[in-house]
Write an enzyme that holds these catalytic residues in place. Structure first.
Site, PDB file in Angstrom:
ATOM      1  N   THR A 189      37.444  32.052  14.140  1.00 25.27           N
ATOM      2  CA  THR A 189      38.618  31.723  14.953  1.00 25.27           C
ATOM      3  C   THR A 189      38.164  31.532  16.390  1.00 25.27           C
ATOM      4  OG1 THR A 189      40.188  32.925  13.548  1.00 25.27           O
ATOM      5  CG2 THR A 189      40.864  32.499  15.805  1.00 25.27           C
ATOM      6  N   PHE A 221      39.196  31.268  20.356  1.00 28.07           N
ATOM      7  CA  PHE A 221      40.191  31.724  21.325  1.00 28.07           C
ATOM      8  C   PHE A 221      39.910  31.084  22.681  1.00 28.07           C
ATOM      9  CE2 PHE A 221      39.829  34.928  18.086  1.00 28.07           C
ATOM     10  CZ  PHE A 221      41.088  35.455  17.922  1.00 28.07           C
TER      11      PHE A 221
END
Length: 355
Positions: A255, A257
């Protein structure tokens, strides 16, 4: 053997004292720089990225690069706190991957402020309740985070850094045995990412969706025959034991960010620039715009479309390119793009994630 161990321990003690003295010397220099900068801001993402890259490049082992970068992130964090205490907002609650991303980027010497939604995290940084915000923007398996992309359109905040986090899912519970488990709590996305492992090892356990991985851990902590799936930090927060590690079906899942703030990051030597644009409603218009990058020798690493919500089947196109907007070839490409596109907004240039 006892004499050899004693000698090594004596050497370690001497090294520890030397390391402590050197760390305090470093902290003294950091504090002095803070005074010289006055209100220049303690967090300089490009400088921190340079330090971490240099440390990784100089590493000769036996410590792994990730371990050494983690140690130096904490050193930087402690030194930075001498210049200015920072409050950083993130998508809560505590015990989530977002909190882990915050720690990976800023270290633990900051005040972490959880927000109940991505909107709330943006708002905390926009109003000054936090100096920076950490928000998820895309997952390598599930794609873009639409709400983050939508909010970037209107916010005055700038992207000043990025964090890439491996999504390592763990099974956690109060008890140490899986034999009695009848229920598994987690966020629906995490349940989906672990469905293969669950089908093989816990085929009869009910899979119960929770609002977040942290909420799933909180619920599991109250039940003797329940478990949760989530990051290691959730087990720490809610007093659970990890029964199985890395149970995700795709070990390459990551992921990404974004760190948002009021500043622009200076060039670090290895940067990324993010922007959004619209096209004219005519054949080949998108191709004409993205050709601006290839013509200038700029590599485009991401292209994502989102509906403009005008009811006219119009779209925003989100783009990531390699390089900083101050780089000559990037500046040239952006100038051509702004001349051709009906709308362009540059979200910021920032150092690419170190690890």
């Amino acid at each position: 053997m006892a004499d050899d161990i004693a000698r090594h321990r004596a050497d370690i003690d001497a090294l520890d004292e030397h390391i402590a003295a050197l760390l305090n010397q470093r902290a003294t220099h950091a504090a002095a720089i803070g005074k010289l900068k006055a209100n220049g801001g303690a967090y300089r993402p490009e400088r921190e990225a340079e330090v971490l890259r240099r440390v990784a490049a100089a590493n000769r082992g036996p410590l792994a690069n990730a371990a050494l970068v983690h140690l130096f992130t904490e050193i930087i964090s402690a030194c930075r706190s001498l210049e200015e205490p920072l409050t950083v907002a993130y998508l809560g609650p505590q015990g989530t991957f977002s909190e882990m991303a915050l720690g990976k980027q800023f270290g633990t010497s900051v005040q972490a402020l959880p927000g109940a939604s991505i909107d709330e995290v943006f708002r905390a940084a926009e109003t000054g309740a936090a100096a920076y915000a950490v928000v998820p923007v895309e997952n390598s398996t599930d794609g873009a985070i639409g709400r983050t992309l939508d909010l970037l359109l209107a916010t005055p905040l700038r992207i000043c850094a990025e964090v890439v986090l491996r999504v390592q899912q763990n099974l956690m519970a109060k008890k140490t045995s899986m034999k009695t488990l009848r229920k598994v709590y987690s966020h629906p996305q995490s349940l989906a990412q672990c469905q293969g492992w669950l089908s093989q090892h816990l085929p009869n356990a009910a899979r119960v969706a929770a609002a977040s991985n942290a909420e799933g851990a909180r619920l599991a902590a109250k039940e003797g025959n329940a478990a949760a799936i989530g990051p290691e930090i959730a087990a720490e927060r809610y007093g659970l034991k990890i029964l199985a590690r890395s149970i995700e079906d795709d070990s390459k899942n990551r992921t990404r960010f974004l760190v948002l703030g009021s500043q622009d990051a200076a060039p670090s030597g290895k940067d990324r620039t993010s922007l959004v644009m619209t096209t004219h409603n005519k054949p080949g218009s998108l191709l004409e715009l993205i050709a601006s990058f290839s013509a200038a020798g700029v590599n485009m690493t991401r292209l994502e479309s989102r509906p403009a919500r005008t009811g006219q089947w119009e779209y925003y196109f989100y783009v990531d390119i390699e390089g900083h907007q101050q780089d000559a070839k990037v500046a040239k490409a952006l100038a051509v793009l702004k001349d051709k596109a009906p709308f362009v907004k540059i979200f910021g240039s920032y150092p690419a994630a170190v690890l």
